[in-house]
Design a protein around this motif. Structure first.
Motif, PDB file in Angstrom:
ATOM      1  N   GLY A 146      -8.908  -6.549   1.883  1.00 18.56           N
ATOM      2  CA  GLY A 146      -7.809  -7.492   2.037  1.00 18.56           C
ATOM      3  C   GLY A 146      -8.317  -8.917   2.028  1.00 18.56           C
ATOM      4  N   VAL A 147      -7.678  -9.776   1.229  1.00 21.81           N
ATOM      5  CA  VAL A 147      -8.073 -11.184   1.123  1.00 21.81           C
ATOM      6  C   VAL A 147      -6.844 -12.073   1.243  1.00 21.81           C
ATOM      7  CG1 VAL A 147     -10.077 -10.607  -0.317  1.00 21.81           C
ATOM      8  CG2 VAL A 147      -7.921 -11.229  -1.421  1.00 21.81           C
ATOM      9  N   SER A 148      -7.063 -13.334   1.609  1.00 24.56           N
ATOM     10  CA  SER A 148      -5.925 -14.247   1.735  1.00 24.56           C
ATOM     11  C   SER A 148      -5.600 -14.942   0.418  1.00 24.56           C
ATOM     12  CB  SER A 148      -6.208 -15.289   2.822  1.00 24.56           C
ATOM     13  OG  SER A 148      -7.365 -16.025   2.500  1.00 24.56           O
ATOM     14  N   ASP A 149      -6.573 -15.022  -0.504  1.00 21.95           N
ATOM     15  CA  ASP A 149      -6.361 -15.699  -1.784  1.00 21.95           C
ATOM     16  C   ASP A 149      -7.109 -14.915  -2.864  1.00 21.95           C
ATOM     17  OD1 ASP A 149      -6.473 -17.346  -4.062  1.00 21.95           O
ATOM     18  OD2 ASP A 149      -6.542 -19.182  -2.856  1.00 21.95           O
TER      19      ASP A 149
ATOM     20  N   ASN B   7       6.831  -6.080  -4.654  1.00 20.41           N
ATOM     21  CA  ASN B   7       7.251  -6.177  -3.264  1.00 20.41           C
ATOM     22  C   ASN B   7       6.143  -5.863  -2.263  1.00 20.41           C
ATOM     23  OD1 ASN B   7       9.958  -6.727  -4.152  1.00 20.41           O
ATOM     24  ND2 ASN B   7      10.138  -4.537  -4.557  1.00 20.41           N
ATOM     25  N   VAL B   8       4.894  -5.785  -2.720  1.00 21.08           N
ATOM     26  CA  VAL B   8       3.764  -5.472  -1.840  1.00 21.08           C
ATOM     27  C   VAL B   8       2.703  -6.561  -1.913  1.00 21.08           C
ATOM     28  CG1 VAL B   8       1.922  -3.819  -1.332  1.00 21.08           C
ATOM     29  CG2 VAL B   8       4.185  -2.990  -2.021  1.00 21.08           C
ATOM     30  N   GLY B   9       2.199  -6.838  -3.116  1.00 22.17           N
ATOM     31  CA  GLY B   9       1.136  -7.827  -3.244  1.00 22.17           C
ATOM     32  C   GLY B   9       0.476  -7.780  -4.606  1.00 22.17           C
ATOM     33  N   HIS B  10      -0.716  -8.357  -4.679  1.00 25.06           N
ATOM     34  CA  HIS B  10      -1.489  -8.389  -5.921  1.00 25.06           C
ATOM     35  C   HIS B  10      -2.855  -7.759  -5.660  1.00 25.06           C
ATOM     36  CE1 HIS B  10       1.511 -11.542  -6.602  1.00 25.06           C
ATOM     37  NE2 HIS B  10       1.418 -11.164  -7.852  1.00 25.06           N
ATOM     38  N   VAL B  11      -3.366  -7.051  -6.662  1.00 28.12           N
ATOM     39  CA  VAL B  11      -4.655  -6.386  -6.540  1.00 28.12           C
ATOM     40  C   VAL B  11      -5.441  -6.562  -7.829  1.00 28.12           C
ATOM     41  CG1 VAL B  11      -3.844  -4.122  -7.355  1.00 28.12           C
ATOM     42  CG2 VAL B  11      -5.774  -4.232  -5.772  1.00 28.12           C
ATOM     43  N   ALA B  12      -6.739  -6.576  -7.704  1.00 27.90           N
ATOM     44  CA  ALA B  12      -7.646  -6.566  -8.854  1.00 27.90           C
ATOM     45  C   ALA B  12      -8.825  -5.682  -8.469  1.00 27.90           C
ATOM     46  CB  ALA B  12      -8.126  -7.971  -9.189  1.00 27.90           C
ATOM     47  N   TYR B  13      -9.471  -5.110  -9.470  1.00 23.36           N
ATOM     48  CA  TYR B  13     -10.650  -4.281  -9.231  1.00 23.36           C
ATOM     49  C   TYR B  13     -11.831  -4.930  -9.932  1.00 23.36           C
ATOM     50  CZ  TYR B  13      -7.264  -1.017  -7.468  1.00 23.36           C
ATOM     51  OH  TYR B  13      -6.255  -0.447  -6.742  1.00 23.36           O
ATOM     52  N   LEU B  14     -12.946  -5.020  -9.213  1.00 22.25           N
ATOM     53  CA  LEU B  14     -14.145  -5.661  -9.735  1.00 22.25           C
ATOM     54  C   LEU B  14     -15.334  -4.712  -9.617  1.00 22.25           C
ATOM     55  CD1 LEU B  14     -12.573  -8.122  -7.783  1.00 22.25           C
ATOM     56  CD2 LEU B  14     -13.808  -9.279  -9.577  1.00 22.25           C
TER      57      LEU B  14
ATOM     58  N   ALA C  80      -9.739  -5.819  -4.478  1.00 25.89           N
ATOM     59  CA  ALA C  80      -9.401  -6.969  -3.645  1.00 25.89           C
ATOM     60  C   ALA C  80      -7.877  -7.076  -3.671  1.00 25.89           C
ATOM     61  CB  ALA C  80     -10.057  -8.245  -4.166  1.00 25.89           C
ATOM     62  N   PHE C  81      -7.271  -7.163  -2.490  1.00 23.64           N
ATOM     63  CA  PHE C  81      -5.815  -7.121  -2.367  1.00 23.64           C
ATOM     64  C   PHE C  81      -5.309  -8.303  -1.560  1.00 23.64           C
ATOM     65  CE2 PHE C  81      -2.173  -6.065   0.310  1.00 23.64           C
ATOM     66  CZ  PHE C  81      -1.227  -5.772  -0.658  1.00 23.64           C
ATOM     67  N   GLN C  82      -4.283  -8.976  -2.090  1.00 21.72           N
ATOM     68  CA  GLN C  82      -3.608 -10.060  -1.380  1.00 21.72           C
ATOM     69  C   GLN C  82      -2.182  -9.639  -1.106  1.00 21.72           C
ATOM     70  OE1 GLN C  82      -3.704 -13.935  -3.273  1.00 21.72           O
ATOM     71  NE2 GLN C  82      -1.858 -14.585  -2.177  1.00 21.72           N
ATOM     72  N   ASN C  83      -1.794  -9.613   0.152  1.00 22.13           N
ATOM     73  CA  ASN C  83      -0.446  -9.256   0.549  1.00 22.13           C
ATOM     74  C   ASN C  83       0.536 -10.320   0.040  1.00 22.13           C
ATOM     75  OD1 ASN C  83       1.492  -7.701   2.035  1.00 22.13           O
ATOM     76  ND2 ASN C  83       1.520  -9.337   3.567  1.00 22.13           N
ATOM     77  N   ASP C  84       1.643  -9.884  -0.562  1.00 24.92           N
ATOM     78  CA  ASP C  84       2.675 -10.807  -1.040  1.00 24.92           C
ATOM     79  C   ASP C  84       3.957 -10.002  -1.262  1.00 24.92           C
ATOM     80  OD1 ASP C  84       4.367 -12.630  -2.235  1.00 24.92           O
ATOM     81  OD2 ASP C  84       3.069 -13.013  -3.954  1.00 24.92           O
ATOM     82  N   PRO C  85       4.849  -9.974  -0.259  1.00 23.41           N
ATOM     83  CA  PRO C  85       6.089  -9.201  -0.380  1.00 23.41           C
ATOM     84  C   PRO C  85       6.992  -9.644  -1.540  1.00 23.41           C
ATOM     85  CG  PRO C  85       5.772  -9.929   1.889  1.00 23.41           C
ATOM     86  CD  PRO C  85       4.726 -10.598   1.048  1.00 23.41           C
ATOM     87  N   LYS C  86       6.744 -10.832  -2.100  1.00 22.60           N
ATOM     88  CA  LYS C  86       7.551 -11.337  -3.221  1.00 22.60           C
ATOM     89  C   LYS C  86       6.929 -11.011  -4.573  1.00 22.60           C
ATOM     90  CE  LYS C  86       9.252 -15.117  -0.397  1.00 22.60           C
ATOM     91  NZ  LYS C  86       9.258 -16.535  -0.153  1.00 22.60           N
TER      92      LYS C  86
END
Length: 126
Positions: free
Chosen positions: A74-77, A101-108, A118-124
């Motif tokens: 989990g990351v903030s940015d 409705n959950v967030g954004h994720v990327a795999y590295l 790496a996941f950033q929470n973002d309900p929008k």
């Protein structure tokens, strides 16, 4: 119910891997020389800590599908985390994507060939 309480990173060069995760996420590593094992402190609050050991075999081949448990951090940015990871030697396995409705994720892929999320929470997120 069983819960995940510890994770491990396998690395051909643990010192290099420690530098990578310290640089990108601020994790702290402690080498236990007697057993050649590193403990990992990921910070305070919800989450788990882990360990690292020398890889005992071949590293995953580039483009190989994930064949083990994979951890997402989990990351903030997400954008700045991805930039820091790429600068520290990571490669993108799966580009940033929205989970509606959950967030954004990327795999590295880290410096040792391990895939992590790496996941950033973002309900929008859309």
């Amino acid at each position: 119910m069983g819960r995940v309480v510890h994770f491990e990173i396998h690395a051909a060069e643990p010192e290099r891997a420690a530098r990578f995760y310290e640089t990108v996420f601020g994790w702290r590593f402690n080498h236990m020389a007697a057993i050649d094992y590193w403990t990992i402190s990921t910070g305070e609050g919800p989450g788990i800590d882990g360990g690292m050991l020398r890889r005992r075999g071949e590293a995953p081949a580039p483009g190989q599908p994930v064949n083990a448990h994979m951890c997402t951090i989990g990351v903030s940015d997400l954008d700045s985390t991805m930039a820091a990871a790429l600068k520290a030697g990571a490669a993108i396995a799966v580009p940033r994507m929205a989970i509606p409705n959950v967030g954004h994720v990327a795999y590295l892929v880290d410096t040792e060939g391990n895939i992590f999320g790496a996941f950033q929470n973002d309900p929008k997120a859309q």
